[in-house]
Design a protein around this motif. Structure first.
Motif, PDB file in Angstrom:
ATOM      1  N   LEU A 131      20.046  11.092  31.822  1.00 23.93           N
ATOM      2  CA  LEU A 131      18.596  11.232  31.719  1.00 23.93           C
ATOM      3  C   LEU A 131      17.898  10.706  32.964  1.00 23.93           C
ATOM      4  CD1 LEU A 131      16.755   8.435  30.747  1.00 23.93           C
ATOM      5  CD2 LEU A 131      18.430   8.600  28.932  1.00 23.93           C
ATOM      6  N   MET A 132      18.500   9.715  33.636  1.00 23.40           N
ATOM      7  CA  MET A 132      17.937   9.202  34.878  1.00 23.40           C
ATOM      8  C   MET A 132      18.388  10.025  36.088  1.00 23.40           C
ATOM      9  SD  MET A 132      16.108   6.868  33.672  1.00 23.40           S
ATOM     10  CE  MET A 132      15.483   6.313  35.243  1.00 23.40           C
ATOM     11  N   ARG A 133      19.624  10.522  36.066  1.00 20.50           N
ATOM     12  CA  ARG A 133      20.119  11.252  37.220  1.00 20.50           C
ATOM     13  C   ARG A 133      19.363  12.561  37.422  1.00 20.50           C
ATOM     14  NH1 ARG A 133      21.018   8.117  40.037  1.00 20.50           N
ATOM     15  NH2 ARG A 133      20.191   9.723  41.375  1.00 20.50           N
ATOM     16  N   TYR A 134      19.035  13.267  36.336  1.00 18.91           N
ATOM     17  CA  TYR A 134      18.250  14.491  36.506  1.00 18.91           C
ATOM     18  C   TYR A 134      16.904  14.177  37.154  1.00 18.91           C
ATOM     19  CZ  TYR A 134      21.467  17.541  34.010  1.00 18.91           C
ATOM     20  OH  TYR A 134      22.572  18.282  33.654  1.00 18.91           O
ATOM     21  N   PHE A 135      16.320  13.065  36.752  1.00 15.18           N
ATOM     22  CA  PHE A 135      15.033  12.659  37.335  1.00 15.18           C
ATOM     23  C   PHE A 135      15.195  12.334  38.817  1.00 15.18           C
ATOM     24  CE2 PHE A 135      11.946   9.564  38.697  1.00 15.18           C
ATOM     25  CZ  PHE A 135      10.743  10.002  38.159  1.00 15.18           C
ATOM     26  N   TRP A 136      16.130  11.418  39.132  1.00 12.89           N
ATOM     27  CA  TRP A 136      16.224  10.942  40.504  1.00 12.89           C
ATOM     28  C   TRP A 136      16.786  11.988  41.463  1.00 12.89           C
ATOM     29  CZ3 TRP A 136      13.009   7.601  41.701  1.00 12.89           C
ATOM     30  CH2 TRP A 136      12.734   6.491  40.906  1.00 12.89           C
ATOM     31  N   ASP A 137      17.709  12.816  41.003  1.00  8.99           N
ATOM     32  CA  ASP A 137      18.235  13.850  41.897  1.00  8.99           C
ATOM     33  C   ASP A 137      17.122  14.805  42.325  1.00  8.99           C
ATOM     34  OD1 ASP A 137      20.722  12.714  41.714  1.00  8.99           O
ATOM     35  OD2 ASP A 137      21.547  14.233  40.354  1.00  8.99           O
ATOM     36  N   ALA A 138      16.240  15.138  41.397  1.00 10.65           N
ATOM     37  CA  ALA A 138      15.108  16.002  41.747  1.00 10.65           C
ATOM     38  C   ALA A 138      14.107  15.265  42.632  1.00 10.65           C
ATOM     39  CB  ALA A 138      14.422  16.502  40.475  1.00 10.65           C
ATOM     40  N   ALA A 139      13.828  13.998  42.286  1.00  9.08           N
ATOM     41  CA  ALA A 139      12.855  13.224  43.068  1.00  9.08           C
ATOM     42  C   ALA A 139      13.323  13.034  44.507  1.00  9.08           C
ATOM     43  CB  ALA A 139      12.618  11.874  42.399  1.00  9.08           C
ATOM     44  N   VAL A 140      14.588  12.700  44.675  1.00 14.89           N
ATOM     45  CA  VAL A 140      15.109  12.479  46.026  1.00 14.89           C
ATOM     46  C   VAL A 140      15.124  13.775  46.820  1.00 14.89           C
ATOM     47  CG1 VAL A 140      17.178  11.833  47.330  1.00 14.89           C
ATOM     48  CG2 VAL A 140      16.425  10.422  45.407  1.00 14.89           C
ATOM     49  N   GLU A 141      15.384  14.895  46.163  1.00 17.20           N
ATOM     50  CA  GLU A 141      15.348  16.185  46.865  1.00 17.20           C
ATOM     51  C   GLU A 141      13.945  16.493  47.384  1.00 17.20           C
ATOM     52  OE1 GLU A 141      15.931  20.908  45.820  1.00 17.20           O
ATOM     53  OE2 GLU A 141      17.315  19.442  44.931  1.00 17.20           O
ATOM     54  N   LEU A 142      12.941  16.205  46.584  1.00 17.67           N
ATOM     55  CA  LEU A 142      11.565  16.499  46.970  1.00 17.67           C
ATOM     56  C   LEU A 142      10.979  15.446  47.908  1.00 17.67           C
ATOM     57  CD1 LEU A 142      10.161  17.584  43.481  1.00 17.67           C
ATOM     58  CD2 LEU A 142      10.672  19.085  45.438  1.00 17.67           C
ATOM     59  N   ASP A 143      11.432  14.214  47.795  1.00 16.48           N
ATOM     60  CA  ASP A 143      10.829  13.082  48.512  1.00 16.48           C
ATOM     61  C   ASP A 143      11.937  12.112  48.924  1.00 16.48           C
ATOM     62  OD1 ASP A 143       9.108  11.146  49.491  1.00 16.48           O
ATOM     63  OD2 ASP A 143       8.414  10.492  47.506  1.00 16.48           O
ATOM     64  N   PRO A 144      12.856  12.548  49.815  1.00 17.08           N
ATOM     65  CA  PRO A 144      14.070  11.759  50.075  1.00 17.08           C
ATOM     66  C   PRO A 144      13.816  10.355  50.601  1.00 17.08           C
ATOM     67  CG  PRO A 144      13.821  13.548  51.678  1.00 17.08           C
ATOM     68  CD  PRO A 144      12.828  13.795  50.596  1.00 17.08           C
ATOM     69  N   GLN A 145      12.853  10.187  51.443  1.00 24.41           N
ATOM     70  CA  GLN A 145      12.644   8.874  52.047  1.00 24.41           C
ATOM     71  C   GLN A 145      12.076   7.875  51.059  1.00 24.41           C
ATOM     72  OE1 GLN A 145      10.428   8.972  55.695  1.00 24.41           O
ATOM     73  NE2 GLN A 145      10.633   6.772  56.054  1.00 24.41           N
ATOM     74  N   ARG A 146      11.101   8.281  50.289  1.00 26.86           N
ATOM     75  CA  ARG A 146      10.423   7.337  49.399  1.00 26.86           C
ATOM     76  C   ARG A 146      11.146   7.185  48.070  1.00 26.86           C
ATOM     77  NH1 ARG A 146       5.988   7.581  45.846  1.00 26.86           N
ATOM     78  NH2 ARG A 146       4.952   5.567  45.641  1.00 26.86           N
ATOM     79  N   ALA A 147      11.561   8.290  47.461  1.00 28.52           N
ATOM     80  CA  ALA A 147      12.199   8.203  46.142  1.00 28.52           C
ATOM     81  C   ALA A 147      13.501   7.429  46.202  1.00 28.52           C
ATOM     82  CB  ALA A 147      12.440   9.607  45.584  1.00 28.52           C
ATOM     83  N   GLY A 148      14.195   7.516  47.332  1.00 25.92           N
ATOM     84  CA  GLY A 148      15.456   6.795  47.469  1.00 25.92           C
ATOM     85  C   GLY A 148      15.312   5.291  47.369  1.00 25.92           C
ATOM     86  N   THR A 149      14.132   4.786  47.679  1.00 32.93           N
ATOM     87  CA  THR A 149      13.912   3.337  47.577  1.00 32.93           C
ATOM     88  C   THR A 149      13.701   2.885  46.136  1.00 32.93           C
ATOM     89  OG1 THR A 149      11.504   3.495  47.880  1.00 32.93           O
ATOM     90  CG2 THR A 149      12.858   3.346  49.873  1.00 32.93           C
ATOM     91  N   PHE A 150      13.448   3.829  45.210  1.00 34.28           N
ATOM     92  CA  PHE A 150      13.280   3.530  43.794  1.00 34.28           C
ATOM     93  C   PHE A 150      14.551   3.777  42.994  1.00 34.28           C
ATOM     94  CE2 PHE A 150       8.916   4.059  45.101  1.00 34.28           C
ATOM     95  CZ  PHE A 150       8.147   3.328  44.219  1.00 34.28           C
ATOM     96  N   ASP A 151      15.364   4.725  43.428  1.00 33.92           N
ATOM     97  CA  ASP A 151      16.518   5.214  42.671  1.00 33.92           C
ATOM     98  C   ASP A 151      17.517   4.096  42.381  1.00 33.92           C
ATOM     99  OD1 ASP A 151      18.766   6.485  41.687  1.00 33.92           O
ATOM    100  OD2 ASP A 151      18.905   7.946  43.308  1.00 33.92           O
ATOM    101  N   GLU A 152      17.716   3.785  41.088  1.00 33.75           N
ATOM    102  CA  GLU A 152      18.630   2.697  40.706  1.00 33.75           C
ATOM    103  C   GLU A 152      20.075   2.982  41.101  1.00 33.75           C
ATOM    104  OE1 GLU A 152      15.538   2.645  37.226  1.00 33.75           O
ATOM    105  OE2 GLU A 152      16.568   4.166  38.444  1.00 33.75           O
ATOM    106  N   GLY A 153      20.433   4.275  41.165  1.00 38.36           N
ATOM    107  CA  GLY A 153      21.784   4.611  41.575  1.00 38.36           C
ATOM    108  C   GLY A 153      22.090   4.188  42.998  1.00 38.36           C
ATOM    109  N   ILE A 154      21.062   4.135  43.829  1.00 34.41           N
ATOM    110  CA  ILE A 154      21.193   3.672  45.213  1.00 34.41           C
ATOM    111  C   ILE A 154      20.984   2.166  45.289  1.00 34.41           C
ATOM    112  CG2 ILE A 154      20.204   3.834  47.534  1.00 34.41           C
ATOM    113  CD1 ILE A 154      19.393   6.735  46.816  1.00 34.41           C
ATOM    114  N   ARG A 155      20.012   1.653  44.547  1.00 33.96           N
ATOM    115  CA  ARG A 155      19.650   0.241  44.630  1.00 33.96           C
ATOM    116  C   ARG A 155      20.678  -0.689  44.005  1.00 33.96           C
ATOM    117  NH1 ARG A 155      14.886   0.191  41.188  1.00 33.96           N
ATOM    118  NH2 ARG A 155      14.892  -2.054  41.544  1.00 33.96           N
ATOM    119  N   PHE A 156      21.437  -0.192  43.029  1.00 35.50           N
ATOM    120  CA  PHE A 156      22.319  -1.068  42.257  1.00 35.50           C
ATOM    121  C   PHE A 156      23.781  -0.639  42.351  1.00 35.50           C
ATOM    122  CE2 PHE A 156      18.388  -1.397  39.374  1.00 35.50           C
ATOM    123  CZ  PHE A 156      17.889  -2.489  40.080  1.00 35.50           C
TER     124      PHE A 156
END
Length: 249
Positions: A131-156
């Motif tokens: 449920l989170m990966r569908y959200f973040w994969d789309a967010a990072v595709e549209l806004d790679p620089q900013r969304a990546g700083t929120f994505d828990e898969g990257i942060r944790f």
């Protein structure tokens, strides 16, 4: 996330083989894991959390019955207990939010007696937390620089079985084991999936609500084209957590 996280605790406790005796719930939050302990007749239970608001909520809402349960404000990296106070120390969906997770694990090890156990679980943010990966994969595709700083898969990065094993080994624990715990997450329709992102707690809602309406709608539409929707409109996903346990020898 609360409606899914509450389903993890019973399976986790069964796998970790937590038995009756003094049990410490580190980062107890609103008391979901403490409640699961009590429901399995595991007590006394002490819950500790840095948030006074969460401690007050847990104190008021955990159904204690005849169990001995208490909650207090405290820091996972400086537990206010003597060594070997507890039979077991557990923690649910917390380690990735602790500023010094290795110190927290060492503290949990310190407060359990010899042959006592430490066991924790965290969401699989980078993998099958769908449920989170569908959200973040789309967010990072549209806004790679900013969304990546929120994505828990990257942060944790800690939320992977190899990292958890290393953490417990460096924390001085032995007989370490990991497992995955899957919870079915079923949504009535796409709106049931999407609505929590518009006002809930956590990184994803904060990111979604930081977008202007046009960009938020763009994100919504991209997720909707990719998420699997059944003929009746429902969405069936998997939320996976990784659990780890070890023993103080």
């Amino acid at each position: 996330m609360g409606r899914w996280s509450r389903r993890l605790a019973p399976t986790f406790l069964g796998w970790a083989q937590v038995s009756a005796g003094w049990t410490l719930d580190v980062g107890c939050g609103t008391g979901a894991l403490s409640q699961a302990l009590i429901d399995r007749s595991i007590h006394p239970v002490v819950g500790i959390d840095p948030s006074a608001e969460y401690v007050a909520y847990a104190s008021a809402h955990v159904t204690k019955g005849t169990s001995r349960v208490s909650f207090l404000v405290g820091d996972a990296t400086a537990l206010p207990f003597d060594a070997t106070t507890f039979n077991t120390a557990v923690s649910g969906l917390v380690l990735n939010f602790v500023s010094q997770p290795l110190l927290a694990v060492r503290e949990m090890r310190r407060v359990v007696h010899r042959h006592g156990a430490v066991a924790c679980y965290v969401w699989d943010y980078a993998g099958t937390m769908e449920l989170m990966r569908y959200f973040w994969d789309a967010a990072v595709e549209l806004d790679p620089q900013r969304a990546g700083t929120f994505d828990e898969g990257i942060r944790f990065p800690i939320c992977r079985p190899d990292h958890l094993t290393t953490l417990f080994r460096d924390g001085g624990l032995k007989e370490i084991a990991t497992t995955s715990i899957d919870v079915a997450t079923v949504f009535r329709d796409f709106n049931d999936y999407w609505h929590p992102f518009l006002g809930g707690q956590g990184a994803a809602p904060r990111y979604a609500m930081s977008l202007d309406p046009r960009r938020r709608e763009q994100l919504r539409d991209l997720i909707q084209t990719r998420i699997p929707i059944l003929s009746d409109g429902s969405i069936h996903l998997i939320a996976r957590a990784w659990a780890v346990k070890g023993t103080r020898t």
